[in-house]
Design a protein around this motif. Structure first.
Motif, PDB file in Angstrom:
ATOM      1  N   GLU A  36      80.638  44.687  38.639  1.00 20.43           N
ATOM      2  CA  GLU A  36      79.309  44.483  39.203  1.00 20.43           C
ATOM      3  C   GLU A  36      78.280  44.262  38.095  1.00 20.43           C
ATOM      4  OE1 GLU A  36      76.362  44.077  42.125  1.00 20.43           O
ATOM      5  OE2 GLU A  36      78.536  44.280  42.424  1.00 20.43           O
ATOM      6  N   GLY A  37      78.352  45.068  37.028  1.00 18.87           N
ATOM      7  CA  GLY A  37      77.428  44.915  35.909  1.00 18.87           C
ATOM      8  C   GLY A  37      77.597  43.576  35.203  1.00 18.87           C
ATOM      9  N   TRP A  38      78.837  43.124  35.095  1.00 23.93           N
ATOM     10  CA  TRP A  38      79.139  41.827  34.471  1.00 23.93           C
ATOM     11  C   TRP A  38      78.501  40.699  35.278  1.00 23.93           C
ATOM     12  CZ3 TRP A  38      80.603  39.746  30.139  1.00 23.93           C
ATOM     13  CH2 TRP A  38      81.267  38.532  30.088  1.00 23.93           C
ATOM     14  N   PHE A  39      78.671  40.764  36.595  1.00 25.70           N
ATOM     15  CA  PHE A  39      78.069  39.757  37.460  1.00 25.70           C
ATOM     16  C   PHE A  39      76.541  39.785  37.342  1.00 25.70           C
ATOM     17  CE2 PHE A  39      76.099  39.184  41.723  1.00 25.70           C
ATOM     18  CZ  PHE A  39      76.212  37.796  41.795  1.00 25.70           C
ATOM     19  N   ARG A  40      75.948  40.954  37.414  1.00 22.99           N
ATOM     20  CA  ARG A  40      74.484  41.076  37.380  1.00 22.99           C
ATOM     21  C   ARG A  40      73.912  40.621  36.039  1.00 22.99           C
ATOM     22  NH1 ARG A  40      73.052  40.721  42.436  1.00 22.99           N
ATOM     23  NH2 ARG A  40      74.409  42.058  43.713  1.00 22.99           N
ATOM     24  N   ALA A  41      74.646  40.844  34.963  1.00 22.10           N
ATOM     25  CA  ALA A  41      74.164  40.421  33.635  1.00 22.10           C
ATOM     26  C   ALA A  41      74.012  38.905  33.575  1.00 22.10           C
ATOM     27  CB  ALA A  41      75.120  40.911  32.548  1.00 22.10           C
ATOM     28  N   TRP A  42      75.004  38.188  34.067  1.00 29.09           N
ATOM     29  CA  TRP A  42      74.953  36.725  34.024  1.00 29.09           C
ATOM     30  C   TRP A  42      73.957  36.160  35.038  1.00 29.09           C
ATOM     31  CZ3 TRP A  42      76.708  34.198  30.056  1.00 29.09           C
ATOM     32  CH2 TRP A  42      77.744  34.747  29.293  1.00 29.09           C
ATOM     33  N   LEU A  43      73.914  36.765  36.216  1.00 32.03           N
ATOM     34  CA  LEU A  43      72.950  36.317  37.217  1.00 32.03           C
ATOM     35  C   LEU A  43      71.528  36.530  36.715  1.00 32.03           C
ATOM     36  CD1 LEU A  43      72.809  35.172  40.139  1.00 32.03           C
ATOM     37  CD2 LEU A  43      72.502  37.543  40.902  1.00 32.03           C
ATOM     38  N   GLY A  44      71.293  37.681  36.114  1.00 31.17           N
ATOM     39  CA  GLY A  44      69.961  37.973  35.583  1.00 31.17           C
ATOM     40  C   GLY A  44      69.570  37.040  34.455  1.00 31.17           C
ATOM     41  N   LEU A  45      70.531  36.717  33.582  1.00 37.99           N
ATOM     42  CA  LEU A  45      70.241  35.788  32.498  1.00 37.99           C
ATOM     43  C   LEU A  45      69.910  34.410  33.063  1.00 37.99           C
ATOM     44  CD1 LEU A  45      70.089  35.056  29.511  1.00 37.99           C
ATOM     45  CD2 LEU A  45      72.579  34.719  29.527  1.00 37.99           C
ATOM     46  N   GLY A  46      70.684  33.967  34.038  1.00 32.42           N
ATOM     47  CA  GLY A  46      70.392  32.686  34.663  1.00 32.42           C
ATOM     48  C   GLY A  46      69.009  32.659  35.292  1.00 32.42           C
ATOM     49  N   ASP A  47      68.656  33.739  35.986  1.00 33.68           N
ATOM     50  CA  ASP A  47      67.332  33.818  36.619  1.00 33.68           C
ATOM     51  C   ASP A  47      66.222  33.733  35.577  1.00 33.68           C
ATOM     52  OD1 ASP A  47      68.435  34.061  39.146  1.00 33.68           O
ATOM     53  OD2 ASP A  47      68.181  36.243  39.247  1.00 33.68           O
ATOM     54  N   ARG A  48      66.418  34.447  34.472  1.00 30.88           N
ATOM     55  CA  ARG A  48      65.374  34.482  33.444  1.00 30.88           C
ATOM     56  C   ARG A  48      65.184  33.107  32.799  1.00 30.88           C
ATOM     57  NH1 ARG A  48      65.199  35.615  27.944  1.00 30.88           N
ATOM     58  NH2 ARG A  48      67.385  36.292  27.803  1.00 30.88           N
ATOM     59  N   ILE A  49      66.282  32.429  32.484  1.00 29.37           N
ATOM     60  CA  ILE A  49      66.169  31.130  31.829  1.00 29.37           C
ATOM     61  C   ILE A  49      65.685  30.060  32.818  1.00 29.37           C
ATOM     62  CG2 ILE A  49      67.397  29.391  30.485  1.00 29.37           C
ATOM     63  CD1 ILE A  49      66.984  32.177  29.149  1.00 29.37           C
ATOM     64  N   ALA A  50      66.097  30.156  34.078  1.00 28.84           N
ATOM     65  CA  ALA A  50      65.588  29.220  35.087  1.00 28.84           C
ATOM     66  C   ALA A  50      64.085  29.374  35.262  1.00 28.84           C
ATOM     67  CB  ALA A  50      66.309  29.437  36.416  1.00 28.84           C
ATOM     68  N   ALA A  51      63.594  30.614  35.208  1.00 25.95           N
ATOM     69  CA  ALA A  51      62.150  30.841  35.315  1.00 25.95           C
ATOM     70  C   ALA A  51      61.415  30.199  34.137  1.00 25.95           C
ATOM     71  CB  ALA A  51      61.860  32.340  35.374  1.00 25.95           C
ATOM     72  N   GLN A  52      62.020  30.270  32.960  1.00 23.52           N
ATOM     73  CA  GLN A  52      61.438  29.583  31.805  1.00 23.52           C
ATOM     74  C   GLN A  52      61.392  28.076  32.052  1.00 23.52           C
ATOM     75  OE1 GLN A  52      63.651  30.634  28.298  1.00 23.52           O
ATOM     76  NE2 GLN A  52      63.203  32.822  28.468  1.00 23.52           N
ATOM     77  N   GLY A  53      62.455  27.553  32.663  1.00 23.71           N
ATOM     78  CA  GLY A  53      62.491  26.132  32.965  1.00 23.71           C
ATOM     79  C   GLY A  53      61.397  25.725  33.942  1.00 23.71           C
ATOM     80  N   GLU A  54      61.190  26.530  34.963  1.00 22.51           N
ATOM     81  CA  GLU A  54      60.129  26.231  35.936  1.00 22.51           C
ATOM     82  C   GLU A  54      58.757  26.251  35.275  1.00 22.51           C
ATOM     83  OE1 GLU A  54      60.491  25.030  38.730  1.00 22.51           O
ATOM     84  OE2 GLU A  54      62.390  25.685  39.580  1.00 22.51           O
ATOM     85  N   LYS A  55      58.562  27.206  34.392  1.00 19.52           N
ATOM     86  CA  LYS A  55      57.271  27.295  33.701  1.00 19.52           C
ATOM     87  C   LYS A  55      57.032  26.064  32.833  1.00 19.52           C
ATOM     88  CE  LYS A  55      54.557  30.296  30.647  1.00 19.52           C
ATOM     89  NZ  LYS A  55      54.543  31.568  29.874  1.00 19.52           N
ATOM     90  N   SER A  56      58.068  25.648  32.090  1.00 21.67           N
ATOM     91  CA  SER A  56      57.927  24.454  31.251  1.00 21.67           C
ATOM     92  C   SER A  56      57.704  23.211  32.104  1.00 21.67           C
ATOM     93  CB  SER A  56      59.176  24.274  30.381  1.00 21.67           C
ATOM     94  OG  SER A  56      59.281  25.290  29.407  1.00 21.67           O
ATOM     95  N   ALA A  57      58.428  23.109  33.211  1.00 24.09           N
ATOM     96  CA  ALA A  57      58.287  21.935  34.074  1.00 24.09           C
ATOM     97  C   ALA A  57      56.890  21.855  34.668  1.00 24.09           C
ATOM     98  CB  ALA A  57      59.329  21.983  35.184  1.00 24.09           C
TER      99      ALA A  57
END
Length: 404
Positions: free
Chosen positions: A49-70
């Protein structure tokens, strides 16, 4: 000096390989090593569960950066972020596939594909969304056209996925290198892969000539494609898909398998105790299923791994799955291959050890075996930390085969 097989990112071999595979995509811009290592730091080797959440959270964080840049008009930065986010969501999807519940699978896949599509729309490349006719449905994919390609017709590389890879991995393994060298490239989801599995419920099939022939037919109808210079690349389990298809489909100008796979089932049967193999050979499916269920009851690792690997075959029982997997072999048809074939052979191959050499032995008149070593930092399945070297060797060979 520590060798690559001695140094590990995790005590769990599957976790270690996922980290290697993800950071290996940094070469093509689909990962940033520091953010990956920071995200997984402290996750326990068996904390699914922690492994899944770590990658999902990283994806969410970097996608949010992408939205901000866009939103601020920084399209280059936004595209970079969404490509990395798609890669991290893809790793999260593999993690979700091993969770006790399937609840996270479809949402995570759709989040991954949404990030990928944001990258497709933002990146400064010519990319077309396509649907390849297949039986009574179609296979979704993407056609990439080489930048600044002035020629009336260009070579094209069809890129075939393995058992569980995502489109971001195909960008890193072959498309990125193809475009830099003036090739067009096509990626798609075949039966049992990604959208075909998660959204359409279409499972694997062993006879991949029924898949690659429609893909090639589609490609040859596209404007700007040099019909005499269409090649195909297959990664991981596509090291079986591609040779199987080539035994019956002879129109490809050249092919690359990374690595070669003669018999898919050995990555399953090599882990079975001898008494379980005996039950299979005797046809005692009831006892085989009973003993496997008992083992899964006491081993969460076994249960999760089986669930992850069996899902694309569209089977139910343990013995039924094994009998399906046993059909995935090119032992008897490899001699029919006439297409020039490059076969990668990494040291310490952990899933299909020795099978690249076996495939080369079965296709002596057409195959070239290329070894990758620990000394080069290029060992393990699909050379995860040596994709630049892999790209160099396979495209140099392909350029020469296509007289470029």
């Amino acid at each position: 000096m520590a060798r690559t097989h001695e140094f590990t990112f995790s005590g769990n071999p599957d976790v270690d390989f996922e980290i290697r595979a993800t950071i290996g995509q940094a070469f093509s811009g689909a990962a940033d090593i520091g953010e990956v290592l920071a995200a997984v730091q402290g996750v326990g080797d068996k904390d699914h569960e922690g492994w899944f959440r770590a990658w999902l959270g990283l994806g969410d964080r970097i996608a949010a950066q992408g939205e901000k840049s866009a939103s601020s008009g920084h399209s280059v930065s936004a595209a970079s972020a969404f490509l990395r986010a798609a890669s991290y969501y893809a790793t999260a999807l593999n993690a979700a596939a091993a969770l006790p519940s399937d609840d996270e699978l479809l949402p995570t896949f759709r989040t991954h594909r949404a990030a990928w599509d944001r990258w497709v729309d933002l990146v400064d490349l010519d990319i077309e969304r396509i649907e390849i006719p297949y039986q009574d449905t179609s296979m979704p994919g993407y056609l990439f056209r080489a930048p600044r390609a002035a020629a009336a017709s260009r070579p094209l590389l069809v890129v075939a996925n393995g058992s569980d890879g995502a489109l971001t991995s195909l960008w890193s393994s072959a498309v990125h290198g193809a475009l830099r060298r003036g090739y067009d490239a096509l990626v798609f989801d075949g039966p049992g892969q990604q959208s075909m599995l998660f959204e359409r419920g279409v499972p694997f099939r062993p006879d991949w000539e029924a898949v690659l022939t429609p893909v090639l037919d589609f490609v040859l109808e596209r404007p700007g494609v040099d019909a005499d210079r269409v090649a195909v690349y297959g990664i991981s389990q596509a090291g079986y898909w591609v040779p199987r298809a080539l035994a019956f489909e002879h129109r490809f100008a050249a092919a690359i398998v990374d690595p070669g796979v003669v018999d898919v089932s050995t990555s399953w049967t090599d882990h079975l105790p001898s008494n379980m193999k005996k039950l299979l050979s005797q046809g005692d499916d009831e006892k085989f299923d009973r003993d496997m269920a008992m083992g899964a009851k006491f081993s969460h690792e076994l249960a999760y791994t089986w669930q992850f690997r069996a899902r694309p075959y569209g089977t139910t029982g343990y013995a039924e799955t094994m009998r399906a997997v046993l059909q995935y072999t090119v032992e008897k048809v490899a001699g029919q291959i006439t297409t020039p074939l490059l076969i990668t052979d990494p040291e310490h191959e952990q899933f299909w050890r020795g099978q690249s050499e076996r495939l080369a032995a079965l296709t002596p008149g057409v195959s070239t075996l290329v070894r990758f070593t620990e000394e080069e930092g290029a060992d393990f399945h699909v050379q995860p930390l040596a994709r630049a070297l892999t790209e160099q060797r396979m495209f140099d060979w392909l350029d020469e085969r296509l007289d470029r």
